[in-house]
Design a protein around this motif. Structure first.
Motif, mmCIF file in Angstrom:
data_model
loop_
_atom_site.group_PDB
_atom_site.id
_atom_site.type_symbol
_atom_site.label_atom_id
_atom_site.label_comp_id
_atom_site.label_asym_id
_atom_site.label_seq_id
_atom_site.Cartn_x
_atom_site.Cartn_y
_atom_site.Cartn_z
ATOM 1 N N TYR A 32 49.611 -25.697 62.602
ATOM 2 C CA TYR A 32 49.182 -25.633 64.002
ATOM 3 C C TYR A 32 48.215 -26.799 64.201
ATOM 4 N N LYS B 221 42.837 -21.778 69.834
ATOM 5 C CA LYS B 221 42.738 -22.251 68.439
ATOM 6 C C LYS B 221 41.655 -21.570 67.622
ATOM 7 N N THR B 222 41.266 -20.362 68.030
ATOM 8 C CA THR B 222 40.331 -19.558 67.237
ATOM 9 C C THR B 222 40.984 -18.206 66.944
ATOM 10 N N HIS B 223 40.965 -17.802 65.652
ATOM 11 C CA HIS B 223 41.548 -16.507 65.291
ATOM 12 C C HIS B 223 40.967 -15.408 66.173
ATOM 13 N N GLU C 111 45.158 -21.469 75.932
ATOM 14 C CA GLU C 111 46.275 -21.479 74.978
ATOM 15 C C GLU C 111 46.195 -20.256 74.073
ATOM 16 N N MET D 290 44.201 -26.725 65.344
ATOM 17 C CA MET D 290 43.567 -25.549 64.755
ATOM 18 C C MET D 290 43.451 -25.691 63.236
ATOM 19 N N VAL E 283 51.974 -20.643 72.368
ATOM 20 C CA VAL E 283 52.578 -21.420 71.271
ATOM 21 C C VAL E 283 52.929 -20.473 70.133
ATOM 22 N N ALA F 111 48.131 -18.543 70.746
ATOM 23 C CA ALA F 111 49.105 -18.788 69.681
ATOM 24 C C ALA F 111 49.448 -17.478 68.986
ATOM 25 N N ALA G 150 45.719 -16.414 68.068
ATOM 26 C CA ALA G 150 44.556 -17.295 68.241
ATOM 27 C C ALA G 150 44.398 -17.601 69.733
ATOM 28 N N GLN H 149 39.899 -25.216 61.521
ATOM 29 C CA GLN H 149 39.664 -24.110 60.596
ATOM 30 C C GLN H 149 39.160 -24.604 59.250
#
Lengths: 158, 84, 158, 84
Positions: free
Chosen positions: A60, B60-62, B74, A63, B5, B76, B57, A67
């Motif tokens: 990804y 882009k953060t869990h 966004e 990300m 995504v 995911a 996510a 991370q």
């Protein structure tokens, strides 16, 4: 906290298709301090009894970098490190080829070992990468399953 | 409009890697969105048939499934990660 | 038990004046199995605030090799390893130069980390090497003192 | 005749790296040998003045001070090791 705003980063994270060079990554870390020890881990593609033609690594973008950077920052907070580098490849990777590299430099050996080990443990479960098997018979095999023991490996850092 | 995504077998089962979508008003959490997507067609249903194994996510953060989507740009969805 | 009676040794121990090459040592280990991970530790000569011109490493020939070989065998018994290499230099070593290298290869990452870490811990206290400091002012400084924490480091393997 | 070898500051204080010696009959253990060597001259006395910090090896194997020398061919004395 390591410096992230200049060209000389004590934390270096790379997501790339190309292979990496361990020796030059160690040399890169030598500029950041009076290093007494460097621990590294290189993860390679196994051939799984000769059936595998390649692993395909999907990630990804954005990300993955974020991370791993966060994991490296955690390692810096937890251990007495001078520098840390993490490189993860994507795309098709043949058996025997490199997949991932983590290098941690410190004044003392245990911090170097712990830093590299910690980053690997968290990278395994938290960094958004997925492996698909391509088999020698030309078929596209299964997506690799996540392992419970990878989650369990993180417990040792609590 | 929010960007969705998908990765790995989630992507394969849905049949696309990303899309933009207007979410219905009753979709508040990630779990709501998963439930909504499953109603769209068999591909989404196959991707999300075991929602407890799906990771998500937000920007882009869990994020956990009970996280509120809010003004995230966004989202995911993907299986447990197998890098390293 | 690793094979010690052929040219292709899964355990390789070298005591040498020359520097070593990490990349070729990792490649050496790849012949012994389907390696999933390689952990390495490189110990370097620190410059100790710029006062040090060199460390002089003295060793007990014969016993140094035998001791490190025994430690590597212990590591093989304790962890699921495919191969292990340990190289220790002797003679004068300048700040920034390599002193010691341990590389452990395994199917799985934790065994590789543990193997390299274990060998380093026991090598520190059990292998007959002694360091003497040579200072930049031309004087011959002190013999480096053994550290209690090096003895303590072995406790984690009990 | 037995071979004695010395390393690091033990070697420096004694002033030689090795020697051959006939041991007196009352020297049975490594501790006995240390006590005997200390009587020889000031160098040995300086090397062994704190016998508890001295490590010994019989035929290249780490040995405690109460170990019996027996028919060992080589005895080594040295400070705690500082390699790695």
């Amino acid at each position: 906290m390591p410096n992230q705003d200049h060209n000389n980063l004590a934390i270096r994270v790379q997501i790339q298709a190309e292979d990496f060079d361990l020796e030059s990554e160690i040399n890169h870390l030598k500029q950041f301090g009076d290093i007494g020890g460097v621990a590294s881990f290189t993860g390679l593609c196994r051939d799984e009894g000769g059936q595998l033609s390649a692993l395909e690594l999907e990630h990804y973008p954005g990300m993955a970098e974020a991370q791993i950077l966060e994991i490296c920052h955690e390692a810096f907070k937890k251990f007495d490190l001078i520098g840390i580098t993490a490189i993860h490849r994507f795309g098709k990777i043949a058996p025997g080829e490199n997949i991932v590299l983590v290098v941690a430099a410190s004044t003392h050996r245990q911090a170097a070992f712990d830093g590299a080990n910690f980053v690997m443990d968290f990278l395994k479960t938290d960094a958004p990468f997925w492996k698909k098997e391509h088999l020698k018979d030309g078929s596209s095999g299964e997506w690799v399953d996540a392992k419970d023991k990878d989650d369990a490996a993180k417990d040792k850092w609590r | 409009m929010i960007k969705l995504v998908y990765f790995a077998w989630v992507r394969e089962r849905i049949g696309k890697s990303q899309e933009e979508m207007n979410l219905p008003e009753n979709v508040v959490t990630i779990a709501d969105l998963i439930a909504y997507l499953r109603t769209l067609d068999d591909g989404y249903e196959a991707a999300f048939q075991e929602p407890q194994v799906i990771r998500a996510a937000l920007d882009k953060t869990h994020s956990l499934h009970d996280a509120i989507i809010g003004d995230a740009k966004e989202i995911a969805f993907f299986p447990p990660m197998t890098g390293g």
